[in-house]
Scaffold this motif. Structure first.
Motif, PDB file in Angstrom:
ATOM      1  N   ARG A 177       0.815  -1.222   0.000  1.00  0.00           N
ATOM      2  CA  ARG A 177       0.000   0.000   0.000  1.00  0.00           C
ATOM      3  C   ARG A 177       0.845   1.267   0.000  1.00  0.00           C
ATOM      4  N   GLN A 178       2.098   1.136   0.402  1.00  0.00           N
ATOM      5  CA  GLN A 178       3.001   2.297   0.433  1.00  0.00           C
ATOM      6  C   GLN A 178       3.745   2.490  -0.887  1.00  0.00           C
ATOM      7  N   GLY A 179       3.493   1.647  -1.867  1.00  0.00           N
ATOM      8  CA  GLY A 179       4.160   1.774  -3.152  1.00  0.00           C
ATOM      9  C   GLY A 179       5.511   1.107  -3.233  1.00  0.00           C
ATOM     10  N   HIS A 180       5.820   0.225  -2.282  1.00  0.00           N
ATOM     11  CA  HIS A 180       7.058  -0.543  -2.352  1.00  0.00           C
ATOM     12  C   HIS A 180       6.814  -1.792  -3.189  1.00  0.00           C
ATOM     13  N   LEU A 181       7.789  -2.152  -3.996  1.00  0.00           N
ATOM     14  CA  LEU A 181       7.667  -3.292  -4.900  1.00  0.00           C
ATOM     15  C   LEU A 181       8.357  -4.514  -4.293  1.00  0.00           C
ATOM     16  N   PHE A 182       7.605  -5.612  -4.178  1.00  0.00           N
ATOM     17  CA  PHE A 182       8.148  -6.880  -3.707  1.00  0.00           C
ATOM     18  C   PHE A 182       8.425  -7.763  -4.921  1.00  0.00           C
ATOM     19  N   VAL A 183       9.612  -8.356  -4.938  1.00  0.00           N
ATOM     20  CA  VAL A 183      10.095  -9.113  -6.091  1.00  0.00           C
ATOM     21  C   VAL A 183      10.519 -10.501  -5.615  1.00  0.00           C
ATOM     22  N   ALA A 184       9.917 -11.545  -6.189  1.00  0.00           N
ATOM     23  CA  ALA A 184      10.296 -12.914  -5.855  1.00  0.00           C
ATOM     24  C   ALA A 184      11.343 -13.392  -6.853  1.00  0.00           C
ATOM     25  N   VAL A 185      12.512 -13.769  -6.342  1.00  0.00           N
ATOM     26  CA  VAL A 185      13.630 -14.190  -7.182  1.00  0.00           C
ATOM     27  C   VAL A 185      13.969 -15.644  -6.853  1.00  0.00           C
ATOM     28  N   GLY A 186      13.993 -16.514  -7.863  1.00  0.00           N
ATOM     29  CA  GLY A 186      14.333 -17.915  -7.648  1.00  0.00           C
ATOM     30  C   GLY A 186      15.807 -18.109  -7.373  1.00  0.00           C
ATOM     31  N   ASP A 187      16.159 -19.336  -6.986  1.00  0.00           N
ATOM     32  CA  ASP A 187      17.570 -19.605  -6.673  1.00  0.00           C
ATOM     33  C   ASP A 187      18.402 -19.918  -7.915  1.00  0.00           C
ATOM     34  N   ALA A 188      17.776 -19.898  -9.101  1.00  0.00           N
ATOM     35  CA  ALA A 188      18.480 -20.150 -10.364  1.00  0.00           C
ATOM     36  C   ALA A 188      19.274 -21.453 -10.310  1.00  0.00           C
ATOM     37  N   ALA A 189      18.690 -22.452  -9.649  1.00  0.00           N
ATOM     38  CA  ALA A 189      19.291 -23.787  -9.537  1.00  0.00           C
ATOM     39  C   ALA A 189      20.642 -23.759  -8.827  1.00  0.00           C
ATOM     40  N   GLN A 190      20.881 -22.715  -8.034  1.00  0.00           N
ATOM     41  CA  GLN A 190      22.069 -22.639  -7.176  1.00  0.00           C
ATOM     42  C   GLN A 190      21.568 -22.499  -5.745  1.00  0.00           C
ATOM     43  N   ALA A 191      21.232 -23.650  -5.142  1.00  0.00           N
ATOM     44  CA  ALA A 191      20.459 -23.669  -3.904  1.00  0.00           C
ATOM     45  C   ALA A 191      21.098 -22.856  -2.784  1.00  0.00           C
ATOM     46  N   GLN A 192      22.411 -22.877  -2.653  1.00  0.00           N
ATOM     47  CA  GLN A 192      23.053 -22.227  -1.514  1.00  0.00           C
ATOM     48  C   GLN A 192      22.910 -20.707  -1.540  1.00  0.00           C
ATOM     49  N   THR A 193      22.616 -20.132  -2.678  1.00  0.00           N
ATOM     50  CA  THR A 193      22.429 -18.675  -2.714  1.00  0.00           C
ATOM     51  C   THR A 193      21.238 -18.244  -1.872  1.00  0.00           C
ATOM     52  N   ALA A 194      20.280 -19.154  -1.661  1.00  0.00           N
ATOM     53  CA  ALA A 194      19.077 -18.796  -0.913  1.00  0.00           C
ATOM     54  C   ALA A 194      19.390 -18.416   0.536  1.00  0.00           C
ATOM     55  N   GLN A 195      20.500 -18.915   1.082  1.00  0.00           N
ATOM     56  CA  GLN A 195      20.890 -18.609   2.457  1.00  0.00           C
ATOM     57  C   GLN A 195      21.927 -17.485   2.554  1.00  0.00           C
ATOM     58  N   ASP A 196      22.338 -16.948   1.419  1.00  0.00           N
ATOM     59  CA  ASP A 196      23.344 -15.883   1.385  1.00  0.00           C
ATOM     60  C   ASP A 196      22.637 -14.532   1.370  1.00  0.00           C
TER      61      ASP A 196
END
Length: 374
Positions: A177-196
């Motif tokens: 509602r404040q005009g901030h954009l939420f973006v869902a980004v996949g791990d691009a088949a590099q699973a460990q990036t999800a925890q970085d």
């Protein structure tokens, strides 16, 4: 613009790679079960006694046919919808009576595998500011598109450098509602990036309309939540809570309530791992029942479009908790990818049978209207 011939070679290579693993949302899937009442696994949190009773969604006609992998549906103030076509890298306008017209091709898109032209969002109160998530030649990115109400114009990149792969692109967009954009980004088949925390991949990001981190983000950068594998659906409930549909790997798909700074566990856990470091899923499914792509919320009910499961899931919500999921339209339309709440209160649901993974039916891909009134 038809890019199918351009991506055919990439799809063939991807099919060889996918043959040995489930991979992402596009992996070949067995036929869906006709069991429409299977409960979530016992690890799912119990629902509140006040959880609303489910209603019975029903098909209420076809809105449009002959579409190319309709990925996202966004409604304008006049009641018409803008729809992204993933592999054609174009946006069409669809009226409630089924008229389809071209809004324009989006430049810089390189369709292939699960990538192409994906998420779409309109800035609150400004229909000239249209934002799209796309796969380019070298990365995934978010662009701002000029939109004059009839055609799209210049595309300005506002966020670049998200790693791409054959699968796990993510791609969902939504504004708060404040005009901030939420973006869902996949791990691009590099699973460990999800925890970085310093990587954009495997995350849900919160940015402003220039692509910058928003003040108050939990880690001082663009990251809002982490530990995500592949989120393709984002939606808000009536109390301003953010929800996400997420593809699991071998066992468990998820519906998650997204909280600031939350860690959703991938790749350390899939589904509910019983680890207090990670946010527990609100609802889960076996992967052959779901592969949940699009997500929409109407009133106190979430609706998830299932690719592999070839069904529409309804999940009652109450106070940030999820009740027992129920399935509808099982096997009736094939693979379901997009779902959105229309101005008249119905759902528009888009199929995904022309994406190379489904059985193409006459008129595919299509958008249908689903009545959800109690």
């Amino acid at each position: 613009m038809d890019r199918r011939s351009v991506i055919a070679g990439g799809a063939a290579l991807g099919a060889l790679w996918l043959a040995g693993c489930r991979g992402g949302e596009e992996s070949p899937r067995p036929r869906p079960s006709t069991d429409t009442s299977s409960p979530p696994p016992s690890s799912s949190p119990p629902s509140s006694p006040a959880t609303p009773e489910p209603i019975d969604p029903r098909l209420d006609g076809t809105v449009a046919t002959g579409l190319n992998v309709p990925w996202a549906i966004v409604f304008l103030a006049d009641g018409t919808a803008l729809v992204t076509q993933r592999d054609d890298a174009s946006i069409v306008r669809v009226t409630p009576d089924g008229r389809v017209s071209q809004v324009g091709d989006v430049p810089g898109v390189a369709p292939g595998g699960e990538g192409g032209l994906q998420g779409l969002a309109l800035a609150p109160g400004d229909e000239s500011a249209l934002f799209a998530y796309l796969t380019g030649p070298d990365d995934n990115r978010v662009v701002r598109l000029e939109f004059d109400g009839e055609r799209i114009g210049r595309a300005e990149p506002i966020l670049t450098g998200m790693a791409k792969a054959f699968n796990h692109q993510g791609g969902a967009l939504t504004f708060d509602r404040q005009g901030h954009l939420f973006v869902a980004v996949g791990d691009a088949a590099q699973a460990q990036t999800a925890q970085d925390r310093d990587s954009l991949n495997g995350k849900i990001l919160r940015i402003d309309q220039e692509g910058r981190a928003v003040e108050g983000n939990p880690f001082g950068n663009r990251v809002w939540s982490l530990g995500h594998r592949n989120v393709e659906g984002l939606a808000w409930d009536g109390s301003g809570r953010l929800w996400a549909s997420e593809f699991g790997d071998q066992r468990t798909d998820e519906l998650n309530r997204i909280v600031k700074g939350g860690n959703y566990g991938w790749p350390e856990v899939e589904g509910d791992g019983g680890d207090d470091r990670f946010v527990r899923p609100a609802a889960t499914w076996s992967t052959n029942e779901a592969s949940p792509a699009g997500l929409a919320i109407s009133g106190e009910r979430a609706f998830l479009a299932a690719l592999r499961g070839e069904r529409l899931w309804q999940v009652p919500l109450d106070g940030g908790k999820a009740g027992k999921p129920r399935a509808f339209l099982t096997g009736e339309l094939g693979r379901l990818r997009s779902v959105a709440v229309a101005p008249d209160g119905s759902l528009w649901v888009g199929t995904s049978n022309t994406d190379g993974r489904g059985d193409v039916r006459r008129g595919d891909d299509r958008i249908v209207r689903v009545a959800i009134s109690a």
